[in-house]
Design an enzyme around this catalytic site. Structure first.
Site, PDB file in Angstrom:
ATOM      1  CB  SER A  13      50.325  18.970   4.478  1.00  0.00           C
ATOM      2  OG  SER A  13      49.348  18.569   4.978  1.00  0.00           O
ATOM      3  CB  VAL A  63      47.083   7.098   4.918  1.00  0.00           C
ATOM      4  CG1 VAL A  63      48.419   7.610   4.543  1.00  0.00           C
ATOM      5  CG2 VAL A  63      46.355   7.641   5.959  1.00  0.00           C
ATOM      6  CE1 TYR A 154      42.195  11.124  17.110  1.00  0.00           C
ATOM      7  CE2 TYR A 154      42.372  10.875  19.469  1.00  0.00           C
ATOM      8  CZ  TYR A 154      42.994  11.246  18.141  1.00  0.00           C
ATOM      9  OH  TYR A 154      44.298  11.861  18.286  1.00  0.00           O
ATOM     10  CB  ALA A 156      38.373   2.183  19.153  1.00  0.00           C
ATOM     11  CE  LYS A 158      45.123   8.731  16.562  1.00  0.00           C
ATOM     12  NZ  LYS A 158      46.422   9.130  15.867  1.00  0.00           N
TER      13      LYS A 158
HETATM   14  P1  NDP Z   1      46.019  18.342  11.977  1.00  0.00           P
HETATM   15  O1  NDP Z   1      44.595  17.911  11.727  1.00  0.00           O
HETATM   16  O2  NDP Z   1      46.586  19.474  12.191  1.00  0.00           O
HETATM   17  O3  NDP Z   1      46.778  17.592  10.582  1.00  0.00           O
HETATM   18  C1  NDP Z   1      46.215  16.320  10.103  1.00  0.00           C
HETATM   19  C2  NDP Z   1      47.232  15.903   8.852  1.00  0.00           C
HETATM   20  O4  NDP Z   1      46.822  14.744   8.612  1.00  0.00           O
HETATM   21  C3  NDP Z   1      47.135  16.839   7.684  1.00  0.00           C
HETATM   22  O5  NDP Z   1      48.297  16.868   7.084  1.00  0.00           O
HETATM   23  C4  NDP Z   1      46.098  16.067   6.875  1.00  0.00           C
HETATM   24  O6  NDP Z   1      46.244  16.426   5.751  1.00  0.00           O
HETATM   25  C5  NDP Z   1      46.665  14.654   7.152  1.00  0.00           C
HETATM   26  N1  NDP Z   1      45.727  13.725   6.779  1.00  0.00           N
HETATM   27  C6  NDP Z   1      44.289  13.502   7.390  1.00  0.00           C
HETATM   28  N2  NDP Z   1      43.730  12.358   6.724  1.00  0.00           N
HETATM   29  C7  NDP Z   1      44.552  11.785   6.015  1.00  0.00           C
HETATM   30  C8  NDP Z   1      44.547  10.856   5.024  1.00  0.00           C
HETATM   31  N3  NDP Z   1      43.345  10.132   5.002  1.00  0.00           N
HETATM   32  N4  NDP Z   1      45.329  10.267   4.196  1.00  0.00           N
HETATM   33  C9  NDP Z   1      46.613  11.187   4.314  1.00  0.00           C
HETATM   34  N5  NDP Z   1      46.804  12.296   5.266  1.00  0.00           N
HETATM   35  C10 NDP Z   1      45.841  12.585   6.005  1.00  0.00           C
HETATM   36  O7  NDP Z   1      46.281  17.095  12.845  1.00  0.00           O
HETATM   37  P2  NDP Z   1      47.321  16.849  14.257  1.00  0.00           P
HETATM   38  O8  NDP Z   1      48.662  17.429  13.556  1.00  0.00           O
HETATM   39  O9  NDP Z   1      46.725  17.505  15.310  1.00  0.00           O
HETATM   40  O10 NDP Z   1      47.470  15.539  14.532  1.00  0.00           O
HETATM   41  C11 NDP Z   1      48.378  14.589  13.921  1.00  0.00           C
HETATM   42  C12 NDP Z   1      48.360  13.175  14.562  1.00  0.00           C
HETATM   43  O11 NDP Z   1      48.557  13.360  15.826  1.00  0.00           O
HETATM   44  C13 NDP Z   1      47.027  12.490  14.553  1.00  0.00           C
HETATM   45  O12 NDP Z   1      47.303  11.297  14.419  1.00  0.00           O
HETATM   46  C14 NDP Z   1      46.316  12.910  15.689  1.00  0.00           C
HETATM   47  O13 NDP Z   1      45.267  11.890  16.038  1.00  0.00           O
HETATM   48  C15 NDP Z   1      47.410  12.603  16.633  1.00  0.00           C
HETATM   49  N6  NDP Z   1      47.422  13.681  17.904  1.00  0.00           N
HETATM   50  C16 NDP Z   1      47.041  14.787  17.953  1.00  0.00           C
HETATM   51  C17 NDP Z   1      46.907  15.606  19.264  1.00  0.00           C
HETATM   52  C18 NDP Z   1      46.320  17.004  19.275  1.00  0.00           C
HETATM   53  O14 NDP Z   1      46.325  17.499  20.431  1.00  0.00           O
HETATM   54  N7  NDP Z   1      46.706  17.842  18.180  1.00  0.00           N
HETATM   55  C19 NDP Z   1      46.902  14.614  20.506  1.00  0.00           C
HETATM   56  C20 NDP Z   1      47.289  13.307  20.369  1.00  0.00           C
HETATM   57  C21 NDP Z   1      47.521  12.766  19.223  1.00  0.00           C
HETATM   58  P3  NDP Z   1      45.135  17.455   4.698  1.00  0.00           P
HETATM   59  O15 NDP Z   1      45.927  18.893   5.280  1.00  0.00           O
HETATM   60  O16 NDP Z   1      45.512  17.417   3.367  1.00  0.00           O
HETATM   61  O17 NDP Z   1      43.916  17.136   5.335  1.00  0.00           O
END
Ligand code: NDP
Length: 246
Positions: A13, A63, A154, A156, A158
């Site tokens: 989302s 999840v 975090y 750990a 990842k």
């Molecule tokens: P955001 O915080 O922008 O978005 C997170 C998304 O994950 C949202 O859609 C959220 O839903 C959903 N979400 C969170 N927890 C759950 C859950 N328990 N069950 C289902 N959905 C969940 O994160 P990013 O886009 O920045 O990050 C995406 C991925 O990339 C993550 O795994 C992050 O660790 C990784 N990442 C990000 C980096 C960055 O710089 N942004 C760098 C390296 C890795 P809702 O809106 O309903 O909360």
């Protein structure tokens, strides 16, 4: 049931997951995605993805919960068909130095980031093995490869995703299923919007390309790994960080 390929994206989302949903929809996939709580952004993503002409199924799922995740995969298989591609992008941070990291902050991050990958892949992979075709892309982080101060939980989680994905790649490669890790650096999303202006300036300076990445740039890599163009790539950890970790 149509012949169109089906992709499932967790955390679709917002941020990186959102860009992946839109990119895969653009590439012609029917896309199921989940989000934890924020329905508004999910509805908006679904609307935008549908404009590419395929079917889109947004479902609210935590999840970190096995039963909910299994029910989501079963529903997606029922409504969209067998899953060809799984992308695990759902993730959270609960940052702080280890001396201030309580058990709740530890557990929540491990259950969501690592548990979520287990639950989703566990639910989807058997169908892929039976069809002798499938592709899994897990979203880790440079924190999982190199470690980040004030992110032991975090980092750990990842790093765990990397071990999980490589093990899975060995396990299911003979069944025609590939599994790869994408490890982004700093990408401009709500997650990194939490950084202070000072931290942002310091981190930008450490990036060779002198800017944060865009979610669409990560989605481009995921789209490549999900396609037949990457059919000999499995068990790889592909970093995308603009030169922060060199
Ligand atoms: P955001 O915080 O922008 O978005 C997170 C998304 O994950 C949202 O859609 C959220 O839903 C959903 N979400 C969170 N927890 C759950 C859950 N328990 N069950 C289902 N959905 C969940 O994160 P990013 O886009 O920045 O990050 C995406 C991925 O990339 C993550 O795994 C992050 O660790 C990784 N990442 C990000 C980096 C960055 O710089 N942004 C760098 C390296 C890795 P809702 O809106 O309903 O909360």
């Amino acid at each position: 049931m149509s012949d169109t390929k089906v992709a499932l994206v967790s955390g679709g989302s917002r941020g990186i997951g959102r860009a992946i949903v839109l990119r895969l929809a653009q590439d012609g996939f029917d896309v199921g995605f989940c989000y934890r709580s924020a329905e508004g952004p999910a509805t908006q993503v679904a609307k935008e993805a549908q404009e590419f002409g395929g079917r889109v199924l947004p479902v609210q799922v935590d999840v970190s919960q096995g039963e909910e995740t299994r029910a989501w995969v079963a529903r997606a298989e029922e409504e969209l068909g067998g899953v060809d591609v799984v992308v695990t992008s759902a993730g959270i941070t609960r940052d702080g130095p280890l001396v201030l990291t309580d058990e709740a902050a530890w557990d929540e991050v491990i259950r969501t980031n690592m548990g979520g990958v287990y639950h989703l892949c566990r639910a989807a992979v058997f169908g892929m093995m039976k069809r002798r075709s499938g592709c899994i892309v897990t979203i880790s982080s440079v924190a999982g490869v190199y470690g980040n101060a004030a992110q032991t939980n975090y980092s750990a989680s990842k790093a765990g995703i990397i071990g999980f994905t490589r093990a899975l790649a060995k396990e299911v490669g003979g069944h025609g299923v590939r599994a790869n890790v994408v490890a982004p650096g700093l990408i401009g999303t709500d997650m990194t919007d939490k950084l202070s202006e000072q931290a942002r300036r310091r981190l930008t300076e450490a990036i060779a390309l002198k800017r944060f990445g865009r979610p669409e740039e990560v989605a481009e890599l995921v789209a490549f790994l999900s396609s037949d163009r990457a059919q000999y790539i499995t068990g790889s950890v592909i970093e995308i960080h603009g030169g922060i970790a060199i």
